[in-house]
Design a protein around this motif. Structure first.
Motif, PDB file in Angstrom:
ATOM      1  N   ARG A 276       9.412  36.981 -35.666  1.00  0.00           N
ATOM      2  CA  ARG A 276       9.593  35.553 -35.382  1.00  0.00           C
ATOM      3  C   ARG A 276      11.033  35.308 -34.920  1.00  0.00           C
ATOM      4  NH1 ARG A 276      11.065  30.708 -37.984  1.00  0.00           N
ATOM      5  NH2 ARG A 276       9.667  28.959 -37.581  1.00  0.00           N
ATOM      6  N   LEU A 277      11.188  34.646 -33.782  1.00  0.00           N
ATOM      7  CA  LEU A 277      12.490  34.371 -33.201  1.00  0.00           C
ATOM      8  C   LEU A 277      12.678  32.864 -33.043  1.00  0.00           C
ATOM      9  CD1 LEU A 277      12.367  37.013 -30.322  1.00  0.00           C
ATOM     10  CD2 LEU A 277      13.476  37.291 -32.549  1.00  0.00           C
ATOM     11  N   ILE A 278      13.887  32.379 -33.311  1.00  0.00           N
ATOM     12  CA  ILE A 278      14.190  30.975 -33.063  1.00  0.00           C
ATOM     13  C   ILE A 278      15.421  30.886 -32.164  1.00  0.00           C
ATOM     14  CG2 ILE A 278      13.207  30.164 -35.239  1.00  0.00           C
ATOM     15  CD1 ILE A 278      16.078  29.827 -36.303  1.00  0.00           C
ATOM     16  N   ASP A 279      15.481  29.809 -31.381  1.00  0.00           N
ATOM     17  CA  ASP A 279      16.629  29.577 -30.521  1.00  0.00           C
ATOM     18  C   ASP A 279      16.626  28.114 -30.108  1.00  0.00           C
ATOM     19  OD1 ASP A 279      18.923  30.038 -29.061  1.00  0.00           O
ATOM     20  OD2 ASP A 279      18.112  31.740 -27.940  1.00  0.00           O
ATOM     21  N   HIS A 280      17.693  27.686 -29.462  1.00  0.00           N
ATOM     22  CA  HIS A 280      17.787  26.282 -29.061  1.00  0.00           C
ATOM     23  C   HIS A 280      18.824  26.131 -27.961  1.00  0.00           C
ATOM     24  CE1 HIS A 280      21.081  26.488 -32.172  1.00  0.00           C
ATOM     25  NE2 HIS A 280      21.729  25.950 -31.155  1.00  0.00           N
ATOM     26  N   VAL A 281      18.832  24.956 -27.361  1.00  0.00           N
ATOM     27  CA  VAL A 281      19.896  24.558 -26.447  1.00  0.00           C
ATOM     28  C   VAL A 281      20.135  23.069 -26.662  1.00  0.00           C
ATOM     29  CG1 VAL A 281      18.331  24.034 -24.510  1.00  0.00           C
ATOM     30  CG2 VAL A 281      20.720  24.598 -24.065  1.00  0.00           C
ATOM     31  N   PHE A 282      21.395  22.655 -26.618  1.00  0.00           N
ATOM     32  CA  PHE A 282      21.728  21.244 -26.733  1.00  0.00           C
ATOM     33  C   PHE A 282      21.836  20.634 -25.340  1.00  0.00           C
ATOM     34  CE2 PHE A 282      23.188  22.761 -30.849  1.00  0.00           C
ATOM     35  CZ  PHE A 282      22.731  21.758 -31.690  1.00  0.00           C
ATOM     36  N   LEU A 283      21.304  19.444 -25.198  1.00  0.00           N
ATOM     37  CA  LEU A 283      21.373  18.697 -23.951  1.00  0.00           C
ATOM     38  C   LEU A 283      22.264  17.485 -24.187  1.00  0.00           C
ATOM     39  CD1 LEU A 283      17.550  18.780 -23.070  1.00  0.00           C
ATOM     40  CD2 LEU A 283      19.305  20.487 -22.524  1.00  0.00           C
ATOM     41  N   MET A 284      23.387  17.392 -23.477  1.00  0.00           N
ATOM     42  CA  MET A 284      24.364  16.331 -23.693  1.00  0.00           C
ATOM     43  C   MET A 284      24.655  15.655 -22.357  1.00  0.00           C
ATOM     44  SD  MET A 284      27.938  16.582 -25.861  1.00  0.00           S
ATOM     45  CE  MET A 284      28.578  17.944 -24.885  1.00  0.00           C
ATOM     46  N   ASN A 285      24.277  14.369 -22.246  1.00  0.00           N
ATOM     47  CA  ASN A 285      24.359  13.657 -20.975  1.00  0.00           C
ATOM     48  C   ASN A 285      25.786  13.441 -20.481  1.00  0.00           C
ATOM     49  OD1 ASN A 285      21.627  13.553 -20.908  1.00  0.00           O
ATOM     50  ND2 ASN A 285      21.439  11.423 -21.534  1.00  0.00           N
TER      51      ASN A 285
END
Length: 522
Positions: A276-285
């Motif tokens: 099981r792998l988790i990851d993310h990216v932040f989106l900042m306007n």
């Protein structure tokens, strides 16, 4: 590096650290580059003093559900000790379960985090997981009693939950999140990467690629949660990965959002084979905005300037703008109490804040260099009067908002968080007692070569200015509802700056705004 395996050994070592800052990095072992970076950050000097760094290794049975990988989770204490020591740990606490649970897990008081923080992302698929994490971490914190707890932003939901638990239980420590560390192929460092075969490792890279494609889509103007999560899901499916979830949520509340607006978190969990792998990216306007308000003499200018440099943000000294205009009013011989007389001076006003190479800000108004002149007692005495005029507030507020349109700045003044930047990402009300501000003012006047009034007179002047600022009809001085009050009595400049950094990082993660370096594209 000391190896501590019992509570008694930990208590004895802890006693040796009395009077020294203690920073704590809890892990489940199988250390990797992410853990090492946490330890290196923990070992960084604080005000020229090097803290003691404690690493813990404990594979927590409470956070594993039946059928998960508790039994096969990689364990190698000797390797962990070597890596920990190389990264700056002073001691390693590696307790057996009976040391943390003397009466057994069934007799342990449980810590149950807010349900709202477990309703999205990993929560539904791992019931009881965050309760197990919070329970053991709180147990460790009670034994270690650190000043600072360092955790990785890769496990963003865990970091958010533990911050909330620490705040709700009023535990006397600071929780610091540190940016996600990645392998050469872009995968977020994880102990479970060791489970992957060479073929699965190549396949797993699709997790990061899927988030990168969604990031590009968002950069192109697509903000819909359905469109972004759909793009990630299709990319994972094409790579043969099974997605457990793909969600767009608010970073603080972890609640789903329909549109990427402001700062959002696009997160994914997927299975590559049995891993099981988790990851993310932040989106900042836009780049972040910090609003620091407070009364006169609270030290805003000094700490805000240094804070801005540390975070790679521009410094907008709005107080200097009002002082510069007040200087110009006096220079032109205009009645500062008459808004009708002041208003014409705003037409064509050329007010410039120039940051020099050394970090010093210079102030010019209509071609005059006034950086020192605007700090005179004569200007100080009239600033509140001039600033209270509606025409002045409107003109300078428009100019300040234009400066902050793209974000990426720290502004300080009296109404930044309430009137100028009500949507600032981080708001602080920086203050100090009247007595402390009078003492600081007397020191400042003496250093600048001005006559120093009695402290009682200075206190009266400051109290009167507070009254004028807080009672004026236009943009009165007040703490914004969502601002954090920071009282600076008894705190040195470095301590105040660090507190501001911690408050900022609770709202803007390093993964979103790493600091002086540009935001990395995934």
């Amino acid at each position: 590096m000391r190896l501590l395996q019992t509570r008694a050994e930990l208590a004895a070592w802890r006693q040796e650290q009395v009077g020294r800052l203690l920073h704590f990095v809890p892990t489940m072992g199988s250390l990797h580059g992410g853990h090492q970076q946490l330890l290196r950050r923990a070992a960084e000097p604080v005000s020229a003093s090097r803290p003691a760094v404690l690493l813990s290794v404990f594979v927590n049975p409470l956070q594993f559900a039946p059928g998960e990988d508790f039994a096969r989770y990689p364990r190698d204490l000797a390797a962990d000790a070597a890596l920990g020591e190389a990264a700056g740990a002073c001691a390693l606490f590696a307790p057996a379960p009976e040391e943390l649970f003397p009466g057994g897990p069934g007799e342990l008081t449980r810590v149950i985090p807010p349900v709202s923080l477990q309703e999205t992302l990993c929560g539904p698929g791992r019931p009881g997981h965050f309760e197990g994490v919070a329970t053991v971490v709180c147990r460790l914190l009670a034994l270690v009693r650190p000043d600072r707890l360092l955790l990785g932003e890769k496990d963003w939901q865990q970091l958010t939950i533990l911050r909330r638990v620490v705040a709700d239980l009023a535990l006397p420590l600071t929780v610091q999140g540190c940016a996600t560390v990645r392998e050469a192929d872009g995968l977020a460092c994880s102990s479970r990467l060791r489970y992957l075969s060479a073929c699965e490792r190549r396949q797993a890279s699709a997790v990061r690629e899927a988030l990168a494609s969604a990031f590009t889509l968002w950069r192109g103007g697509t903000g819909s949660a359905a469109a972004l999560t759909g793009a990630v899901g299709r990319h994972l499916e094409a790579a043969g990965l099974a997605a457990e979830y793909v969600q767009l949520v608010h970073p603080s509340t972890l609640r789903p959002v329909a549109e990427a607006d402001g700062l959002s978190l696009l997160a994914v969990a997927a299975r590559c084979g049995n891993t099981r792998l988790i990851d993310h990216v932040f989106l900042m306007n836009r780049a972040p905005i910090v609003a620091i308000d407070g009364p006169a003499g609270a030290g805003k200018s000094t700490v805000t300037r240094a804070f801005a440099r540390r975070l790679g943000l521009l410094y907008l000294d709005t107080g200097a703008m009002y002082r510069a205009l007040t200087w110009w009013v006096r220079e032109r011989g205009v009645d500062p109490t008459d808004p009708g007389a002041v208003a014409p001076l705003l037409e064509g006003l050329d007010l410039q804040l120039v940051m020099e190479a050394g970090g010093e800000q210079r102030v010019r108004v209509n071609g005059h260099e006034v950086s020192e002149a605007i700090r005179s007692p004569e200007v100080t005495a009239l600033v509140s009067t001039v600033a209270a005029h509606a025409c002045v507030r409107e003109a300078l507020t428009r100019q300040q908002q234009a400066m902050g349109q793209q974000g990426g700045l720290v502004a300080e003044g009296r109404d930044i968080g309430t009137a100028v930047f009500p949507d600032a990402d981080c708001k602080v009300f920086l203050t100090a007692t009247v007595a402390e501000r009078a003492r600081r003012r007397s020191v400042d006047l003496a250093q600048r070569g001005f006559a120093v009034p009695d402290l009682a007179d200075l206190e009266a002047q400051i109290a009167e200015r507070d009254h004028l600022d807080s009672s004026r009809p236009v943009a009165p001085l007040r703490q914004a509802a969502d601002a954090v009050e920071l009282v600076t009595d008894g705190l040195g400049i470095d301590a105040v700056i660090q507190r501001l950094v911690d408050l900022f990082r609770e709202r803007v993660p390093e993964d979103a705004w790493p600091g002086p370096t540009p935001i990395p594209v995934p």
